[in-house]
Structures are given as structure tokens and as C-alpha cells.
Design an enzyme around this catalytic site. Structure first.
Site, PDB file in Angstrom:
ATOM      1  CG  ASN A   1     -31.261  15.842 -19.592  1.00 58.24           C
ATOM      2  OD1 ASN A   1     -32.415  16.108 -19.280  1.00 58.24           O
ATOM      3  ND2 ASN A   1     -30.246  16.671 -19.332  1.00 58.24           N
TER       4      ASN A   1
ATOM      5  N   GLY B   1     -23.578  24.259  -9.971  1.00 56.64           N
ATOM      6  CA  GLY B   1     -23.323  25.485  -9.218  1.00 56.64           C
ATOM      7  C   GLY B   1     -22.133  25.355  -8.288  1.00 56.64           C
TER       8      GLY B   1
ATOM      9  N   GLY C   1     -27.124  29.791  -6.786  1.00 60.74           N
ATOM     10  CA  GLY C   1     -27.357  28.376  -7.035  1.00 60.74           C
ATOM     11  C   GLY C   1     -26.227  27.548  -6.465  1.00 60.74           C
TER      12      GLY C   1
ATOM     13  CE  LYS D   1     -36.427  19.828  -8.754  1.00 64.57           C
ATOM     14  NZ  LYS D   1     -37.509  18.995  -8.220  1.00 64.57           N
TER      15      LYS D   1
ATOM     16  CE  LYS E   1     -26.686  20.572 -22.703  1.00 67.05           C
ATOM     17  NZ  LYS E   1     -26.307  19.740 -21.537  1.00 67.05           N
TER      18      LYS E   1
END
Length: 358
Positions: free
Chosen positions: A286, A15, A10, A312, A220
Site C-alpha cells: 500500500n 497465504g 488462499g 491486490k 492501518k
């Protein structure tokens, strides 16, 4: 016993940050690690980046491959710009080539891509290898739920630990003081992973709790989405603090209901627990996208594309996985905050309903 040969699977934001630590530490601990080369598997991309550098320079990456840029400039210009990687970090576009001969595999990618990688890797890794998962999320199949460390271990037949904590990648990469938690299978493996990642600025704590560390890292992100909704609604700090407390309790109760031997300490004493909830609810992708969801009234897939530069979102997908699992277990409604995040993100529930019934 020979030296460990590390491979990073990754090359995104996290990463690349973890590769920076590993590349430096294999040289620092060359008695334990092969320090000549640390391959990093890169999903190949052609970059089109133009950067003006006054007074006269124009840096241009039009048509250059990401692996070429990393290996020539020793920097991941797309996912971790302005952070230099050690020259022993070698970007490799072929997954099997990247892991060839490796005995310490570091999985660090969006969970959506894991199964395809494991399909390629089954039967192709060293028999004496071990792995560690830095992947956030859970694997759900009906009424079964798995953490990704277990998925990797079962699919590849190698011992797999987990790392998670209050680790916003950009801050770790520029050596801001941070902590993380490794949930290990054996203490010896835990100490090896600690040696690979720990620096004076990045403290690695060890605990015998792979499931707890993994689950905290996944759940979380649901709480962080809820915190972003609160920010979008401009409800203030009291409301956000309440969401964080309720979210941490739901995380703890979920882990203890569905997983055996999760340790109490993982939630309040380890970075993987309360500290990661705090940092994810204050910063991170997020929370940021959830705030924009409220204020811009755009769907999450559009916000992901526009705001995350190829990274993502995780929290909304984990909320969906948890909802599917709880429905299969006839436990819908048992975790009200998780439930609200799912319904707001996927079913069109008005975000103003978030705090009702909590």
C-alpha cells in the site's frame, strides 16, 4: 478429541507464507494436528515464467499450472518465489475438495474474493470446525460495518478468530523475527491457533479481541496509503511520523466509536496495533503503490497491475468502504486522515492537500 485437520484457503504471498509455517508446525505438533496433508486452495493459473540460471540452465514454466508447480517443486513460483514449502502442503484447485474434512480453516485471501468463496462453502464445512481470518478489510452495507471474522462466523456458523500484525509476508517466510496477534473467540481456540503458527522466529500473542485485531489490520492500510503519499511528496520523516500518530489515533477512535468491547491494549501493546502501523508505513504494497501514485501520476488500477504481480491493493478500497459507512452514519469529517486518503485516491483531490486540516 481427534486431531485438527488444517486447510489453507488462499495461496497468495501471505497465504503461501502462512502455509509454510502451518505445514512445518503440524509436523512439530503431530499430537494435536493431522500432519499428513495440509490442503491449500489455489485459484488456478497458467504460468509463463522464464528464469535464466547461469551458466547454462533455463527454468521455464510456460503453460504449467500453478498447482502443478507447487505440488512438484514445493514452491509458489509466482507469489512467494525462492521459499520452499513443506511437502505436506498440497495445492488444490477445487475449494470444496480443499476443505473436505477440515476442522481448522485458515482464510487468507484478498477480501474482494471472500463472498464468492463463502457462497460455495455454506453448508459444506464440518460442523465442529473453527476458522481464523487473516483477511484485511471491512464489509460495509450502508450504515452497517462488519469485520470479516464475523462475516465468516455468521455465514458458516463456525467460531472464527482473527490474526493480524506487523507481518510483511516475505520476511516471515524467510524466518526474520516477527510478531503477530491472534484475537480469539475462546482461549482454547487461541492456544490452538498459536500452536499452528508460532515458531522461534514468529511470536504469536493472544488477546480476547477479535474486532480490535481485525479492524487494526484493515484500517492501518489506509494509514499506509497516506504514508506513501508523504514519501511520494518527499516530505520527510517528521511528516511520516505525524501521519502514523494521527492515523493510529483515528484507528483507535473509529474502533471504539462503532464497535463494542474493543480492548485498549490492542492498539499500543499488540503487534496488530502500533507495530503493524509502523511496518505498513515503512514497507508493504500500500505504501509502495501510493508513493508511485504521486511520482508516476498513474491511476491505482494501473499501478496494481504493473507493480504487484497479481496481488491486490487494500488500503484505497478500505478507505472507500469507510467513507461510504461514515456518510451513511452522518459522520463525514470526523476522521480527517481517512477522509483525505479517500478523496485523493478516488475523487481527484490534489495529494498536496493531504496534510491540510489534520
Amino acid at each position: 478429541m481427534g486431531k485438527e485437520r488444517v486447510a489453507i484457503i488462499g495461496s497468495g504471498n501471505w497465504g503461501s507464507a502462512i502455509a509454510k509455517l502451518a505445514g512445518n508446525n503440524v509436523k512439530k505438533h503431530s499430537d494435536a494436528f493431522d500432519d499428513s496433508r495440509v490442503p491449500m486452495w489455489v485459484f488456478e493459473e497458467d504460468l509463463d515464467i522464464r528464469v535464466d540460471l547461469p551458466p547454462f540452465a533455463l527454468v521455464q514454466y510456460e503453460g504449467r499450472k500453478l498447482t502443478e508447480i507447487i505440488n512438484t517443486d514445493h514452491e509458489n513460483k509466482k507469489y512467494l518465489p525462492d521459499v520452499r514449502l513443506s511437502e505436506n502442503i498440497v495445492a488444490v484447485p477445487d475449494l470444496l475438495e480443499a476443505v473436505k474434512g477440515a476442522t481448522a480453516l485458515v482464510f487468507v485471501m484478498p477480501h474482494q474474493f471472500l463472498n464468492k468463496c463463502l457462497d460455495q462453502l455454506e453448508g459444506k464445512v464440518e460442523k465442529n470446525a473453527k476458522a481464523i481470518s487473516l483477511i484485511k478489510g471491512v464489509g460495509v452495507e450502508g450504515s452497517d460495518i462488519h469485520v470479516f471474522a464475523d462475516v465468516i462466523q455468521d455465514r458458516l456458523g463456525i467460531s472464527t478468530s482473527a490474526l493480524s500484525g506487523a507481518n510483511i509476508a516475505n520476511e516471515v517466510a524467510i524466518d526474520r523475527f516477527s510478531e503477530t496477534t491472534v484475537g480469539y473467540r475462546t482461549e482454547e481456540e487461541g492456544q490452538m491457533w498459536q500452536k499452528l503458527f508460532q515458531t522461534p522466529h514468529f511470536k504469536v500473542q493472544l488477546i480476547d479481541d477479535v474486532a480490535g485485531v481485525s479492524l487494526c489490520g484493515a484500517l492501518k492500510n489506509i494509514v499506509a496509503v497516506a504514508a506513501g503519499f508523504i514519501d511520494g511528496l518527499e516530505y520527510g520523516n517528521n511528516s511520516k511520523a505525524a501521519i502514523m500518530r494521527i492515523g493510529l489515533l483515528e484507528m483507535k477512535h473509529f474502533c471504539q466509536e462503532f464497535f463494542d468491547d474493543v480492548k485498549e491494549e490492542s492498539f499500543l501493546q499488540e503487534s496488530a496495533g502500533v507495530a503493524d502501523v509502523i511496518t505498513s508505513c515503512l514497507g508493504g504494497r500500500n505504501r509502495k503503490c501510493a508513493e508511485a501514485f504521486v511520482k508516476q501520476k498513474k491511476p491505482f488500477d494501473e499501478l496494481e497491475r504493473d507493480m504487484l504481480n497479481g496481488q491486490k491493493l487494500q488500503g484505497i478500497h478500505t478507505a472507500k468502504d469507510v467513507h461510504i459507512f461514515l456518510k451513511a452514519r452522518d459522520r463525514l469529517g470526523a476522521y480527517p486522515l481517512f477522509d483525505k486518503v479517500y478523496h485523493i485516491s478516488w475523487e481527484g483531490l490534489p495529494v498536496e492537500k493531504l496534510t491540510e486540516g489534520l
